[in-house]
Design a protein around this motif. Sequence first.
Motif, PDB file in Angstrom:
ATOM      1  N   ARG A 109      -4.976  -5.016   8.176  1.00  0.00           N
ATOM      2  CA  ARG A 109      -4.831  -3.600   7.817  1.00  0.00           C
ATOM      3  C   ARG A 109      -3.993  -2.874   8.869  1.00  0.00           C
ATOM      4  NH1 ARG A 109      -9.388  -0.470   7.738  1.00  0.00           N
ATOM      5  NH2 ARG A 109      -8.469   0.907   6.147  1.00  0.00           N
ATOM      6  N   ALA A 110      -4.203  -3.247  10.134  1.00  0.00           N
ATOM      7  CA  ALA A 110      -3.423  -2.612  11.204  1.00  0.00           C
ATOM      8  C   ALA A 110      -1.946  -2.972  11.089  1.00  0.00           C
ATOM      9  CB  ALA A 110      -3.975  -3.035  12.560  1.00  0.00           C
ATOM     10  N   ILE A 111      -1.641  -4.244  10.837  1.00  0.00           N
ATOM     11  CA  ILE A 111      -0.246  -4.676  10.696  1.00  0.00           C
ATOM     12  C   ILE A 111       0.418  -3.936   9.541  1.00  0.00           C
ATOM     13  CG2 ILE A 111       1.217  -6.624  10.039  1.00  0.00           C
ATOM     14  CD1 ILE A 111      -0.732  -8.425  11.606  1.00  0.00           C
ATOM     15  N   LEU A 158      -0.325  -7.715   3.059  1.00  0.00           N
ATOM     16  CA  LEU A 158      -1.723  -7.306   3.122  1.00  0.00           C
ATOM     17  C   LEU A 158      -2.499  -7.958   1.988  1.00  0.00           C
ATOM     18  CD1 LEU A 158      -3.867  -5.420   4.469  1.00  0.00           C
ATOM     19  CD2 LEU A 158      -3.308  -3.755   2.677  1.00  0.00           C
ATOM     20  N   PRO A 159      -3.588  -8.682   2.294  1.00  0.00           N
ATOM     21  CA  PRO A 159      -4.375  -9.287   1.213  1.00  0.00           C
ATOM     22  C   PRO A 159      -4.878  -8.222   0.241  1.00  0.00           C
ATOM     23  CG  PRO A 159      -5.044 -10.173   3.343  1.00  0.00           C
ATOM     24  CD  PRO A 159      -4.130  -9.024   3.626  1.00  0.00           C
ATOM     25  N   ALA A 160      -4.943  -8.579  -1.011  1.00  0.00           N
ATOM     26  CA  ALA A 160      -5.454  -7.642  -2.014  1.00  0.00           C
ATOM     27  C   ALA A 160      -6.974  -7.607  -2.003  1.00  0.00           C
ATOM     28  CB  ALA A 160      -4.957  -8.036  -3.403  1.00  0.00           C
ATOM     29  N   THR A 161      -7.577  -8.712  -1.605  1.00  0.00           N
ATOM     30  CA  THR A 161      -9.040  -8.803  -1.583  1.00  0.00           C
ATOM     31  C   THR A 161      -9.499  -9.389  -0.254  1.00  0.00           C
ATOM     32  OG1 THR A 161      -8.824 -10.921  -2.755  1.00  0.00           O
ATOM     33  CG2 THR A 161      -9.370  -8.983  -4.069  1.00  0.00           C
ATOM     34  N   VAL A 180       4.091 -15.575   5.052  1.00  0.00           N
ATOM     35  CA  VAL A 180       2.671 -15.238   5.133  1.00  0.00           C
ATOM     36  C   VAL A 180       2.163 -14.769   3.772  1.00  0.00           C
ATOM     37  CG1 VAL A 180       0.985 -13.662   6.171  1.00  0.00           C
ATOM     38  CG2 VAL A 180       2.755 -14.706   7.592  1.00  0.00           C
ATOM     39  N   ALA A 181       2.928 -13.896   3.129  1.00  0.00           N
ATOM     40  CA  ALA A 181       2.507 -13.370   1.827  1.00  0.00           C
ATOM     41  C   ALA A 181       2.426 -14.473   0.778  1.00  0.00           C
ATOM     42  CB  ALA A 181       3.476 -12.274   1.375  1.00  0.00           C
TER      43      ALA A 181
END
Length: 577
Positions: A198-200, A302-305, A336-337
């Motif tokens: 979340r910070a990234i 950012l992961p969705a879950t 990464v994504a």
Amino acid sequence: MQDGDPRDELDDVLAALLRERPAGEVAPYVRRHDALAPTSAEVLARQAAYLALLGVAHGPSVRLAQRELARLAGDPGLDAGEVVAASTLALERTDRVTVVGQVRLLAALARADPALPVADALRLAAEHPRSDVRALVARELGRLGEPVPARTRAVGFFAPAPAARPAVAAVVPVADADELVAVLLELLDEVDPLGLERAIDGLLRFGDQRPPSARPLAERIKRPVRPGAAFPGDPREAVRVLARAWLTRRRIVLDGTWTVELGRALVPDAAARPGTLIGAAGQRLTGIARALRDGLWPAVALPATADGLIPAEALSSRLAVVAAAGRRLPGHELEVALRRVPPEDRALVEVPVELSRVAPRRPLLDATGPAVGERRTVVLRPVPWAPEVRAVRFGAEGTLAQELQYGTHEPRFEQAVALGAALLPQDPDRLAALAHPYLARDLTWDRSCTVPVHRALGASRSANGAAASSALVLGLAAQDARARGAAQDAVLDLARYGVLDGAALGEQAALLLGEGLVVGRRLSTGLREVAGAGDAAVPPLVDALAALPPVLVGRHDRGPFIELAAELGELTGRRSG
């Protein structure tokens, strides 16, 4: 769980245990409950919750309730009649440990109050699939002067159908720069992978803003670190680097300060190498820190879950927006994504050509990876003054000697491993292969670093291959009880959701036992704990135990394996060898 009034926290823990969740998520709440050490008065005030726990699916939660209620036997404040009434689900289970615990709980209540009608409840377990449980019930009925019922049906074992995975919470992005400051301040105290993601995401989106609320953060990252309070690979130092890259004025270059190091070898003295699990995590964060020096960037990883996944459709949409705006992605964020998309859906992701062209030529982790490599046992000496080490490696020996040194003197190295595991949320075999150096070290170290690896393996939606099976066996035989518990939870979760390959687990267990790399008694104890925690694990464990007889010949610790195989064979009607 949150700090505050211990009474409120106890209520929160009990509420969490009553919710359906994977075994790996239940164990921390059980440990927290025990750490709170509720008094008899506190248990009495919440006896309705403890009674409800007798009917949940997860064995350790049932045993927790049984233990707390048993110590209240004879207490006038306990409604013993309600305990008897709530015993039905526990007594109708087919695993051994929870049923035995419930029989003993009822026996303790009957001793405290001989008039309590427990016989009918005990008869529910009189036709349990296991002969030792039936014998225990017969003894307790005999003490009560009650007849033992005749067998009325053939005893059979029926494994439960695979459970549906509970819903996973959505990840909420950081809303603004003020919230970003708050997240970074929390991470400077304790790093967790999801908080760092979340910070990234927030740093890339709000990197050109310097809110007044950032003053405490700026002062903290300028403050000298107390000697001994942090080590070079401390993940909190990674957060410090990211915050400094954000808040330091752009005309101040300081290029050398943007390198993130999460692990280090002693011989040769060098940071974690690229391509290793720890090196890849550090390399990724270094790329983010350097990108922040250039201003705003699009964020797509950012992961969705909360399980670390991104749906293929969601990632395609994010990438299309970036390409339409004519922008590039920072560092290794495209890789990464993509790794966060379930493997079976990755081919569905539409990656614009203009983004793939500018991606780094050398990936964080080799696309083929060691997970497809040959299993081998190597003997090496990590440092000249240390004894030789025998360890398993999937793929080339490569950096094994250096990786065995990472985290040697780093008390928060487990958090660094968690950051590496977050790069591979649904590639269990590749993650397990990359984590083998740390799993090997946990066999002899009191302070485990691989709990995050086992949690990730337990959350996998695909069956365990050779590398993942080897990792689970190494975890079951680890020296630290935390690692053993995490591995047991992982095996139980895989079984519960119908993806545990018992034959693969047994094959790796046989190899590791035959090579003398694991302590047999730890492994047999771990398998027994799993078998007693849930019926879903029994059939795959029978398959696993079937692979062991050839390597048990002549071993002094073969008894527990043979006994467990015999018990599960009697339970299921199958012979395990």
